[in-house]
Scaffold this motif. Structure first.
Motif, mmCIF file in Angstrom:
data_model
loop_
_atom_site.group_PDB
_atom_site.id
_atom_site.type_symbol
_atom_site.label_atom_id
_atom_site.label_comp_id
_atom_site.label_asym_id
_atom_site.label_seq_id
_atom_site.Cartn_x
_atom_site.Cartn_y
_atom_site.Cartn_z
ATOM 1 N N THR A 50 -12.219 -2.176 -8.750
ATOM 2 C CA THR A 50 -13.054 -2.193 -7.895
ATOM 3 C C THR A 50 -13.590 -0.938 -7.305
ATOM 4 O OG1 THR A 50 -11.729 -4.128 -7.020
ATOM 5 C CG2 THR A 50 -13.573 -3.423 -5.506
ATOM 6 N N PRO A 51 -12.863 0.275 -6.938
ATOM 7 C CA PRO A 51 -13.242 1.518 -6.708
ATOM 8 C C PRO A 51 -14.160 2.061 -7.758
ATOM 9 C CG PRO A 51 -10.899 1.371 -5.995
ATOM 10 C CD PRO A 51 -11.264 0.203 -6.777
ATOM 11 N N LYS A 52 -13.607 2.022 -8.958
ATOM 12 C CA LYS A 52 -14.349 2.666 -10.079
ATOM 13 C C LYS A 52 -15.685 1.963 -10.347
ATOM 14 C CE LYS A 52 -11.410 5.600 -12.196
ATOM 15 N NZ LYS A 52 -11.730 7.081 -12.423
ATOM 16 N N GLY A 125 -3.979 3.348 -6.017
ATOM 17 C CA GLY A 125 -3.080 2.230 -6.671
ATOM 18 C C GLY A 125 -2.537 1.217 -5.648
ATOM 19 N N LEU A 126 -2.856 1.120 -4.421
ATOM 20 C CA LEU A 126 -2.237 0.460 -3.071
ATOM 21 C C LEU A 126 -3.216 -1.059 -3.182
ATOM 22 C CD1 LEU A 126 -1.997 3.091 -0.550
ATOM 23 C CD2 LEU A 126 -0.423 2.796 -2.396
ATOM 24 N N ARG A 209 -6.079 1.932 -12.278
ATOM 25 C CA ARG A 209 -5.839 0.565 -11.960
ATOM 26 C C ARG A 209 -6.479 -0.260 -13.170
ATOM 27 N NH1 ARG A 209 -1.838 -0.239 -9.540
ATOM 28 N NH2 ARG A 209 -2.405 -1.937 -8.249
ATOM 29 N N ARG A 210 -5.552 -0.988 -13.356
ATOM 30 C CA ARG A 210 -5.704 -2.165 -14.546
ATOM 31 C C ARG A 210 -6.512 -3.433 -14.037
ATOM 32 N NH1 ARG A 210 0.137 -3.100 -16.517
ATOM 33 N NH2 ARG A 210 0.240 -3.029 -14.276
ATOM 34 N N PRO A 211 -7.291 -4.104 -14.739
ATOM 35 C CA PRO A 211 -8.067 -5.140 -14.006
ATOM 36 C C PRO A 211 -7.189 -6.335 -13.503
ATOM 37 C CG PRO A 211 -9.080 -4.387 -16.124
ATOM 38 C CD PRO A 211 -8.011 -3.541 -15.984
ATOM 39 N N HIS A 234 -8.234 -6.780 -9.267
ATOM 40 C CA HIS A 234 -9.435 -6.104 -9.360
ATOM 41 C C HIS A 234 -10.560 -6.964 -10.273
ATOM 42 C CE1 HIS A 234 -8.183 -2.356 -7.507
ATOM 43 N NE2 HIS A 234 -7.192 -2.597 -8.136
ATOM 44 N N ARG A 235 -9.761 -7.452 -11.380
ATOM 45 C CA ARG A 235 -10.705 -8.375 -12.275
ATOM 46 C C ARG A 235 -11.474 -9.430 -11.468
ATOM 47 N NH1 ARG A 235 -12.377 -9.756 -17.106
ATOM 48 N NH2 ARG A 235 -12.827 -11.774 -17.762
#
Length: 575
Positions: A50-52, A125-126, A209-211, A234-235
């Motif tokens: 999400t941040p990326k 990464g939190l 971070r991974r999706p 995040h996905r």
């Protein structure tokens, strides 16, 4: 449990016609009968955190204002958002030793720092768990304990509440506070968050971070029970942003235009954060935050910032339509209104447009915390093609839905104009409930998420939500949706707001009972209201449980009527 299918054909304006699948969407032809899919093409979902995903926009819109406080004027550009988020990321990891997957609790109202804090923590990464800022220490303590939070981020004004929550937890969690004014004193033992946001620190970047990694852990009661942590990856978040972008509610910023979007929907709620915060940021819009809704502050934002897009819940739509404080000229900049979190009736839409004095795109969205906010929407294009007043529309891209008979273990999809429970599949649907394996298993039926909402769709394949499964009123085997009666009652002269619950009745099991708020300076005759409902609804839907006049209708922060509170109060006074 027996289920009586209710056909809504009498409520439809159009004559029955055969269901057709649009030829331009090849996937529709491969679906089983009566399963609904978006008529918009599937979207490609990037493999980003999400941040990326948001930070890419920060680079593009670096000098534009990203978020501004509607009360103080405190604001940050997109460049500020990027820099401060990354500063926070490094400080959290360096100063506290937080590891990937640790949970940080956010106890904040809507302020400009909200997206900075969430994106910074996630980039570290939190996992972020969001708390309602009006929660009591006991309520906060329970969520801190269940989520295993390692820190709390809050306001100076909420320090005492956060400290008491920490005491109940019996853990020495760090509490980081935000000063909204320079004159505010830092409480003893508190950590000044702005020191982290504004100070560069030399520390290695975290691994990407991974999706599939968890991003956010909001809490929802689901269809039953106490609040449960909803594991959103995040996905999930990025997928729902991509889905919502295709609906074009918010325009991409250009050298000559930037959409302005007030943010009064609480950001601790997934609708407020994902749709009213991240979605505008993904388009380069300016968000104007309000920590809570007050008529004076909201009207001030309308007049000062002249917003283009309003993301609302039905109570605010009703306020804009009916309050004398709101003038027609206050809404002249508005291009589109999106209403979600609870049903908004066709008559409510009509009253809003009458107030504005012109046709504004009034669209409804439907979703839930477990689906990262959005499942079904009345897209602008859809409104141009069919009559969708009072409807929530069709599924967003990459999403399938079906309506099934209540308690049908086979999950067989029902046909047109037949009510049942709405089930959904899509990349925005949660991973599972946090630490609740049994509830997680019960939430799905053969891979379909059970929403707990009662719905039907008509010949145009547009969906209508009639009520919550657990709030249906059972009258002699018939199932009465409270929201249907509430819309009728709100249309009665001098009724400001309404709620309906089921109460025990000796002859028919349950009977609808109405609670109404009367407009100031007016009166409502209960008997006349009951006679009016008789002209608008079937015999088993009559208000045989009576009509009570109250000062206000209890609602949660997202605008949903808290019918359980009314039931408990009724039971208490009628023992």
């Amino acid at each position: 449990m027996s289920f009586i299918r209710t056909v809504f054909s009498t409520a439809l304006k159009k004559s029955a016609k055969s269901l057709s699948t649009p030829s331009f969407h090849p996937k529709l032809s491969n679906l089983p009968p009566n399963v609904l899919y978006s008529d918009l093409p599937d979207v490609s979902i990037p493999e980003l955190s999400t941040p990326k995903f948001i930070f890419e926009k920060c680079t593009r819109y670096e000098h534009l204002t990203a978020v501004e406080c509607g009360l103080t004027g405190r604001k940050y550009t997109y460049g500020d958002l990027l820099k401060k988020s990354k500063n926070l990321d490094r400080h959290l990891r360096k100063n506290f030793g937080f590891k990937e997957g640790d949970v940080v609790a956010i106890l904040l109202p809507n302020i400009p720092e909200y997206p900075v804090v969430v994106l910074g923590a996630q980039h570290a990464g939190l996992v972020v768990t969001t708390l309602n800022p009006v929660y009591t220490p006991d309520e906060i303590h329970r969520q801190l304990k269940d989520s295993s939070a390692k820190a709390i981020i809050t306001l100076v004004s909420s320090w005492e509440t956060a400290s008491e929550s920490r005491r109940l937890l019996n853990k020495n969690l760090p509490i980081l506070v935000i000063r909204t004014e320079q004159t505010e004193s830092l409480p003893g033992g508190a950590i000044d968050l702005h020191g982290f946001l504004n100070t560069d620190v030399d520390y290695p970047d975290p691994p990407p971070r991974r999706p599939q990694d968890l991003a956010i852990l909001p809490y929802s009661s689901g269809t039953t029970g106490l609040p449960k942590g909803v594991q959103l990856t995040h996905r999930n978040m990025v997928a729902n942003l991509c889905q919502n972008q295709t609906l074009n509610f918010i325009e991409d910023a250009t050298s000559g235009h930037q959409d302005v979007v007030p943010a009064v929907l609480p950001m601790f709620h997934v609708y407020g954060y994902s749709v009213n915060s991240l979605l505008p940021l993904s388009r380069g819009a300016k968000i104007v935050t309000l920590p809570k809704f007050t008529p004076e502050d909201y009207v001030s934002v309308l007049r000062t910032h002249k917003p283009h897009v309003l993301l609302l819940v039905p109570p605010i739509v009703l306020f804009l339509s009916g309050h004398p404080m709101v003038k027609q000229q206050d809404l002249q900049s508005v291009r589109i209104v999106v209403s979600g979190a609870a049903p908004l009736g066709a008559s409510d839409e009509h009253r809003f447009n009458k107030k504005v004095g012109r046709s504004v795109h009034m669209v409804q969205g439907y979703g839930m915390t477990e689906a990262t906010a959005t499942v079904v929407v009345t897209a602008v294009k859809l409104k141009e093609e069919v009559d969708v007043q009072g409807s929530i529309g069709r599924p967003v891209p990459n999403t399938t839905v079906k309506v099934v008979a209540i308690d049908d273990p086979s999950g067989t999809p029902l046909g047109v104009n037949t009510t049942g429970e709405l089930l959904v599949k899509g990349p925005q649907v949660m991973k599972e409930y946090h630490n609740k394996p049994e509830e997680s298993e019960n939430a799905f039926l053969d891979g379909w998420f059970r929403t707990g909402d009662i719905a039907y769709y008509n010949e145009d394949r547009v969906l209508f939500i009639t009520d919550r499964l657990k709030e249906l009123i059972k009258v002699k085997g018939f199932q009465v949706p409270p929201a249907e009666l509430e819309e009728i009652i709100r249309d009665f002269p001098n009724v400001e707001d309404a709620a309906v619950i089921g109460v025990p009745h000796p002859g028919q099991g349950e009977a609808p009972r109405a609670y109404i708020v009367v407009k100031k300076g007016t009166k409502v005759n209960r008997e006349e209201l009951q006679e009016y409902v008789k002209t608008k609804a079937a015999h088993y839907k009559q208000l045989k449980g009576g009509v009570a006049i109250v000062d206000s209708i209890p609602k949660n922060a997202s605008g949903k009527i808290m019918r359980r509170s009314l039931k408990l109060e009724y039971e208490k006074t009628n023992k």
